[in-house]
Design a protein around this motif. Sequence first.
Motif, short mmCIF file in Angstrom:
data_model
loop_
_atom_site.label_atom_id
_atom_site.label_comp_id
_atom_site.label_asym_id
_atom_site.label_seq_id
_atom_site.Cartn_x
_atom_site.Cartn_y
_atom_site.Cartn_z
N VAL A 7 41.01 -94.42 39.04
CA VAL A 7 40.45 -93.07 38.83
C VAL A 7 41.49 -92.02 39.23
CG1 VAL A 7 38.68 -91.44 39.67
CG2 VAL A 7 38.04 -93.80 39.11
N ALA A 8 42.13 -92.22 40.39
CA ALA A 8 43.10 -91.24 40.88
C ALA A 8 44.29 -91.13 39.91
CB ALA A 8 43.57 -91.62 42.28
N ILE A 9 44.77 -92.26 39.44
CA ILE A 9 45.92 -92.23 38.52
C ILE A 9 45.52 -91.52 37.22
CG2 ILE A 9 47.47 -93.68 37.11
CD1 ILE A 9 47.19 -95.78 39.49
N THR A 10 44.35 -91.86 36.72
CA THR A 10 43.89 -91.26 35.45
C THR A 10 43.77 -89.74 35.58
OG1 THR A 10 42.66 -93.28 35.07
CG2 THR A 10 42.10 -91.43 33.68
N LEU A 11 43.30 -89.28 36.74
CA LEU A 11 43.11 -87.83 36.92
C LEU A 11 44.41 -87.11 37.28
CD1 LEU A 11 39.72 -87.76 38.87
CD2 LEU A 11 40.11 -87.02 36.53
N GLY A 12 45.50 -87.85 37.37
CA GLY A 12 46.80 -87.21 37.62
C GLY A 12 47.11 -86.96 39.08
N HIS B 148 58.08 -102.97 39.88
CA HIS B 148 57.08 -101.93 39.57
C HIS B 148 57.72 -100.54 39.67
CE1 HIS B 148 53.46 -99.70 39.11
NE2 HIS B 148 53.65 -99.09 40.27
N ASN B 149 57.66 -99.79 38.55
CA ASN B 149 58.21 -98.44 38.54
C ASN B 149 57.07 -97.44 38.73
OD1 ASN B 149 59.24 -95.94 37.93
ND2 ASN B 149 60.40 -96.62 36.13
N PRO B 150 56.98 -96.79 39.93
CA PRO B 150 55.83 -95.92 40.21
C PRO B 150 55.82 -94.61 39.42
CG PRO B 150 57.41 -95.81 42.02
CD PRO B 150 57.93 -96.83 41.06
N TYR B 151 56.88 -94.36 38.65
CA TYR B 151 56.92 -93.09 37.88
C TYR B 151 56.31 -93.25 36.48
CZ TYR B 151 59.76 -91.69 41.76
OH TYR B 151 60.18 -91.42 43.03
N LEU B 152 55.89 -94.48 36.15
CA LEU B 152 55.29 -94.71 34.83
C LEU B 152 53.77 -94.83 34.97
CD1 LEU B 152 57.85 -97.33 33.44
CD2 LEU B 152 57.84 -94.85 33.10
N LYS B 153 53.06 -93.86 34.39
CA LYS B 153 51.61 -93.78 34.61
C LYS B 153 50.87 -95.01 34.06
CE LYS B 153 47.94 -90.37 34.28
NZ LYS B 153 47.60 -88.99 33.99
N ILE B 154 51.22 -95.44 32.86
CA ILE B 154 50.48 -96.57 32.26
C ILE B 154 50.74 -97.86 33.05
CG2 ILE B 154 50.20 -97.96 30.15
CD1 ILE B 154 48.96 -95.17 29.96
N GLU B 155 51.97 -98.03 33.52
CA GLU B 155 52.27 -99.22 34.34
C GLU B 155 51.46 -99.17 35.64
OE1 GLU B 155 54.01 -101.84 33.29
OE2 GLU B 155 54.03 -100.65 31.45
N ALA B 156 51.36 -97.97 36.22
CA ALA B 156 50.60 -97.80 37.47
C ALA B 156 49.13 -98.16 37.23
CB ALA B 156 50.72 -96.38 37.96
N LYS C 202 47.88 -100.12 34.90
CA LYS C 202 47.73 -101.57 34.70
C LYS C 202 47.64 -102.29 36.04
CE LYS C 202 50.29 -102.17 30.39
NZ LYS C 202 51.64 -102.47 29.95
N ARG C 203 48.52 -101.90 36.97
CA ARG C 203 48.50 -102.53 38.31
C ARG C 203 47.18 -102.23 39.03
NH1 ARG C 203 53.04 -105.71 40.39
NH2 ARG C 203 54.68 -105.26 38.91
N ALA C 204 46.71 -100.98 38.86
CA ALA C 204 45.48 -100.59 39.56
C ALA C 204 44.27 -101.37 39.06
CB ALA C 204 45.25 -99.09 39.38
N LEU C 205 44.35 -101.87 37.82
CA LEU C 205 43.21 -102.62 37.27
C LEU C 205 43.22 -104.07 37.78
CD1 LEU C 205 43.22 -101.26 33.60
CD2 LEU C 205 41.65 -100.67 35.45
N GLU D 188 39.43 -110.87 38.88
CA GLU D 188 40.49 -111.79 38.43
C GLU D 188 41.82 -111.36 38.99
OE1 GLU D 188 40.64 -112.53 34.22
OE2 GLU D 188 38.46 -112.80 34.20
N GLY D 189 42.59 -112.30 39.51
CA GLY D 189 43.91 -111.99 40.06
C GLY D 189 43.80 -111.36 41.43
N LYS D 190 44.97 -111.00 41.97
CA LYS D 190 45.01 -110.42 43.31
C LYS D 190 45.18 -108.91 43.25
CE LYS D 190 46.92 -114.58 45.33
NZ LYS D 190 47.78 -115.13 46.36
N PHE D 191 44.83 -108.24 44.34
CA PHE D 191 45.00 -106.79 44.43
C PHE D 191 46.44 -106.47 44.84
CE2 PHE D 191 40.46 -107.28 45.31
CZ PHE D 191 39.89 -106.22 44.62
N PRO D 192 47.18 -105.66 44.05
CA PRO D 192 48.53 -105.29 44.46
C PRO D 192 48.51 -104.31 45.65
CG PRO D 192 48.16 -104.86 42.12
CD PRO D 192 46.82 -105.11 42.73
#
Length: 292
Positions: free
Chosen positions: A157-162, A222-230, A232-235, A241-245
């Motif tokens: 949510v936080a990443i999506t809202l900028g 992990h490049n923290p300056y790329l919103k879509i990559e961030a 994906k990790r947040a999901l 499923e999978g572990k929490f980063p």
Amino acid sequence: MDPEIFEMENADIAWCPGCGDFLILKALKQALADLELGPEKLVLVSGIGQAGKLPHYLKSNVFNGLHGRSLSPATGIKASNPDMVVIDVSGDGCMYGEGGNHFMHTIRRNPDITNIVLNNMVYGLTKGQASPTSQIDFKTPFQVDGVFEEPFNPLAVAITLGASFVARTFAGDIPHMVEVLKKAIEHKGYSLVDIFQPCVTFNKVNTFTWFKENTYLMDDTHNPYLKIEALKRALEGNDGEGKFPLGIFYIKKGHPTFEENLSVYKKDKTPLFRRKVDKNKLKNLIDSKRGL
Ligand SMILES: Cc1ncc(C[n+]2csc(CCOP(=O)(O)OP(=O)(O)O)c2C)c(N)n1
Ligand code: SF4
């Protein structure tokens, strides 16, 4: 600086022995000491809950607000005194449940404050109801058949809202908490630091061992300056499923803060509380609004 400077002598700490909150308190004191931010430079703001008690145990300036409503006073304190470092401390229920609306809109405003959320996936203070981040099938004396709602995903949510800085860390790893907290506090703009916090009394599922087994530290890939990559990790982890980063998910550069956008600071950077009130100007303003 020695973290002992934040020690509250004779504090009557009401947390259970073994609670993850003790480790978070220790890490926060260390981060502040490393940054040379003494008690006089700080304001800690909180709501209600076990997490909301943390500022009571750290010697500094404190404002204890309503459950879920701490971000509004935190934003106001920063806006009227931009020279202070403002840190908001909440629980997952307080911030993402009762305060969900404040959480969303504070992100949009981007005040220069650090929002630390002690996420134990349960309501600790009120004795163990499910919280917005409780996992599916989590059973409590109130959710007797187990939680069936989709867990709230604060990072996504936080990443999506900028949000301009989004990170997650774990109470069982003090060096990592210190490192992340320092970067969050130094970041100019709104910073969210979600901290996985074992509640040893009311959450017998998400224990220290569970968090260790179900999380992993993100590496340099992990490049923290790329919103879509961030995003994906947040999901990861949230859908069971999978572990929490863990680590810094997202950083947005060059986003003006709420205070910078206020016209009162455009020409004059003097904090509002230091300015003299021009009574005539104030009277004229009130008079001009009379009868509108
Ligand atoms: C508006 C409002 N709703 C409910 C409550 C009751 N209440 C107090 S603390 C709390 C839950 C705290 O849980 P959380 O924020 O996750 O913090 P924790 O105690 O787990 O650290 C609730 C529901 C309240 N004080 N105010
Ligand atoms: S109830 Fe849970 S969150 Fe509250 S002090 Fe005890 S262990 Fe910590």
